[in-house]
Design a protein around this motif. Structure first.
Motif, PDB file in Angstrom:
ATOM      1  N   ILE A   6      -2.699   3.324  -0.387  1.00 44.69           N
ATOM      2  CA  ILE A   6      -2.324   4.059  -1.535  1.00 44.69           C
ATOM      3  C   ILE A   6      -1.859   2.823  -2.356  1.00 44.69           C
ATOM      4  O   ILE A   6      -1.272   1.611  -2.182  1.00 44.69           O
ATOM      5  N   PHE A   7      -1.846   2.972  -3.853  1.00 46.23           N
ATOM      6  CA  PHE A   7      -1.367   2.029  -4.787  1.00 46.23           C
ATOM      7  C   PHE A   7       0.215   2.318  -5.242  1.00 46.23           C
ATOM      8  O   PHE A   7       0.389   3.785  -5.534  1.00 46.23           O
ATOM      9  N   TYR A 105      -0.392  -8.895 -10.021  1.00 45.32           N
ATOM     10  CA  TYR A 105      -0.713  -8.237  -8.829  1.00 45.32           C
ATOM     11  C   TYR A 105      -0.043  -6.815  -8.788  1.00 45.32           C
ATOM     12  O   TYR A 105       0.902  -6.384  -9.177  1.00 45.32           O
ATOM     13  N   LYS A 106      -1.023  -5.858  -8.072  1.00 44.53           N
ATOM     14  CA  LYS A 106      -0.816  -4.699  -7.779  1.00 44.53           C
ATOM     15  C   LYS A 106      -0.293  -4.650  -6.331  1.00 44.53           C
ATOM     16  O   LYS A 106      -0.866  -5.168  -5.389  1.00 44.53           O
ATOM     17  N   VAL A 107       0.350  -3.564  -6.045  1.00 46.48           N
ATOM     18  CA  VAL A 107       0.961  -3.373  -4.743  1.00 46.48           C
ATOM     19  C   VAL A 107       0.262  -2.272  -3.944  1.00 46.48           C
ATOM     20  O   VAL A 107       0.249  -0.844  -4.461  1.00 46.48           O
ATOM     21  N   ASP A 136      -4.855  -8.906  -7.606  1.00 46.28           N
ATOM     22  CA  ASP A 136      -4.787  -8.981  -8.892  1.00 46.28           C
ATOM     23  C   ASP A 136      -6.198  -8.415  -9.434  1.00 46.28           C
ATOM     24  O   ASP A 136      -7.383  -8.647  -9.227  1.00 46.28           O
ATOM     25  N   ILE A 137      -6.154  -6.979  -9.853  1.00 44.36           N
ATOM     26  CA  ILE A 137      -7.303  -6.046 -10.113  1.00 44.36           C
ATOM     27  C   ILE A 137      -6.766  -5.267 -11.295  1.00 44.36           C
ATOM     28  O   ILE A 137      -5.632  -4.933 -11.385  1.00 44.36           O
ATOM     29  N   GLU A 138      -7.658  -4.836 -12.086  1.00 50.97           N
ATOM     30  CA  GLU A 138      -7.605  -3.929 -13.425  1.00 50.97           C
ATOM     31  C   GLU A 138      -7.386  -2.601 -12.578  1.00 50.97           C
ATOM     32  O   GLU A 138      -7.938  -2.153 -11.686  1.00 50.97           O
ATOM     33  N   ILE A 139      -6.573  -1.992 -13.494  1.00 51.31           N
ATOM     34  CA  ILE A 139      -6.325  -0.559 -13.139  1.00 51.31           C
ATOM     35  C   ILE A 139      -7.492   0.309 -12.761  1.00 51.31           C
ATOM     36  O   ILE A 139      -7.598   1.150 -11.840  1.00 51.31           O
ATOM     37  N   GLU A 140      -8.677   0.070 -13.735  1.00 49.46           N
ATOM     38  CA  GLU A 140      -9.641   1.052 -13.538  1.00 49.46           C
ATOM     39  C   GLU A 140     -10.577   0.881 -12.525  1.00 49.46           C
ATOM     40  O   GLU A 140     -11.368   1.623 -12.390  1.00 49.46           O
ATOM     41  N   ASN A 141     -10.303  -0.458 -11.721  1.00 50.92           N
ATOM     42  CA  ASN A 141     -11.194  -0.634 -10.617  1.00 50.92           C
ATOM     43  C   ASN A 141     -10.352  -0.394  -9.242  1.00 50.92           C
ATOM     44  O   ASN A 141     -11.013  -0.637  -8.171  1.00 50.92           O
ATOM     45  N   ILE A 142      -9.223   0.070  -9.489  1.00 49.10           N
ATOM     46  CA  ILE A 142      -8.461   0.030  -8.114  1.00 49.10           C
ATOM     47  C   ILE A 142      -9.023   1.001  -7.013  1.00 49.10           C
ATOM     48  O   ILE A 142      -9.158   0.891  -5.919  1.00 49.10           O
ATOM     49  N   TYR A 143      -9.172   2.243  -7.653  1.00 49.52           N
ATOM     50  CA  TYR A 143      -9.784   3.317  -6.707  1.00 49.52           C
ATOM     51  C   TYR A 143     -11.197   3.074  -6.267  1.00 49.52           C
ATOM     52  O   TYR A 143     -11.591   3.747  -5.077  1.00 49.52           O
ATOM     53  N   VAL A 148      -8.749   3.433  -2.224  1.00 50.38           N
ATOM     54  CA  VAL A 148      -7.324   3.967  -2.502  1.00 50.38           C
ATOM     55  C   VAL A 148      -7.679   5.489  -3.013  1.00 50.38           C
ATOM     56  O   VAL A 148      -8.614   5.775  -3.876  1.00 50.38           O
ATOM     57  N   THR A 149      -6.828   6.250  -2.482  1.00 47.36           N
ATOM     58  CA  THR A 149      -6.793   7.748  -3.156  1.00 47.36           C
ATOM     59  C   THR A 149      -5.590   7.707  -4.173  1.00 47.36           C
ATOM     60  O   THR A 149      -5.087   6.888  -4.486  1.00 47.36           O
TER      61      THR A 149
END
Length: 306
Positions: A6-7, A105-107, A136-143, A148-149
């Motif tokens: 999870i993000f 950074y995203k957690v 360190d990743i852009e929001i649109e690439n997280i899933y 990640v759900t």
């Protein structure tokens, strides 16, 4: 629980580096920074001079790349507190001996830390292997890139935190009000009284050695009688009663639809916990809902009244 990562969009990360970053942080934070091991994340806090928690956080070591690399510390905190924490640490950095940076950074939290090369074991969980990793990743690439759900599927993580009585963030740990020993920070390994002075140390040492803690955070389980209710509102009036006596209040709840129960954290007056038996539940009530207080192993045995 589903096999998922999870993000946590409510978390942010600061980076502390420089020649004296370990000594600097050790002098202001509650935990012993010098004892942190690689591949783990541990709780800590920055207190007011009066010993109250201003910021709760998670601390981890950055990887050392070569012999000349002095390393760095990553501080994970609530995103709404990141700017204020940055400013507060900057104020204490009088000699400019450390470098304080905001990161992108995203957690992420994972139930399978062994599957992630850079995963850190969350030391707050005693019986469950929970990992965290930062990217360190852009929001649109997280899933797409992090398996990640939806971030809405955070209830399994919150439920697990509450079962283990692990509060997190200013909604659960009230800034400038909560004491470290009230939220069990000492039992979670987030405060060290042997390393020397830190901000607020004298007050909390006195609270510890003189037994001045009057309230404690405890895990609670609440049955959901109305199947249509899946989001229980928490406000300042969520009082808990035992035989018509107000003994505390609910701090936070998460709904687990699989078992149709709420798991949460409450703050309870310690005097009502003295006679708790280790292998039983303490039953109390919020309005017409039955609440069970069930303690994780690290909270037992409870202190006895002297």
């Amino acid at each position: 629980m589903k096999n998922e990562n999870i993000f946590l969009n409510n978390r942010a990360v600061l980076k502390i580096s420089g020649p004296n970053f370990l000594t600097f942080l050790n002098n202001i934070l509650t935990s012993d920074i010098t004892k942190i091991k690689s591949k783990e994340v541990v709780p800590s806090a920055l207190l007011s001079p009066q010993g109250r928690i201003l910021f709760d956080m998670l601390i981890s070591l950055g990887p050392i790349k070569n012999i000349d690399d002095l390393g760095y510390i990553l501080i994970e905190c609530e995103v709404t507190q990141a700017d204020d924490l940055f400013k507060k640490i900057t104020i204490y950095n009088l000699r400019k001996e450390v470098i304080i940076e905001k990161t992108k950074y995203k957690v992420f939290v994972t139930k399978n830390p062994k599957n992630h090369l850079h995963s850190l074991i969350d030391k707050r969980f005693f019986e469950t292997s929970i990992g965290r990793f930062y990217k360190d990743i852009e929001i649109e690439n997280i899933y797409l890139e992090c398996n990640v759900t939806s971030s809405k599927d955070i209830n399994w993580y919150n439920s697990l935190r509450y079962i283990n009585c692990i509060p997190e963030g200013p909604k659960e740990i009230i800034p400038n009000v909560s004491l470290p020993l009230e939220i069990n920070l000492d039992l979670l390994g987030g405060i060290n009284f042997e390393k020397g002075c830190f901000i607020g140390q004298e007050v909390n040492a006195r609270v510890k050695w003189k037994g001045l803690v009057k309230k404690k955070y405890v895990p609670i389980i609440m049955e959901n009688k109305d199947l249509s209710i899946t989001n229980y509102n928490i406000d300042n009036e969520n009082k808990i009663f035992l035989k018509d006596i107000e003994i505390g209040k609910i701090m936070s709840l998460a709904y687990d639809k699989i078992v149709n129960k709420y798991f949460g954290i409450a703050i309870i007056k310690l005097v009502h916990l003295y006679n708790f038996e280790e292998n039983s539940d303490l039953e109390c009530y919020h309005e017409e809902s039955k609440i069970k207080i069930r303690f994780p192993q690290y909270l037992l045995p409870l202190p006895k009244k002297t």
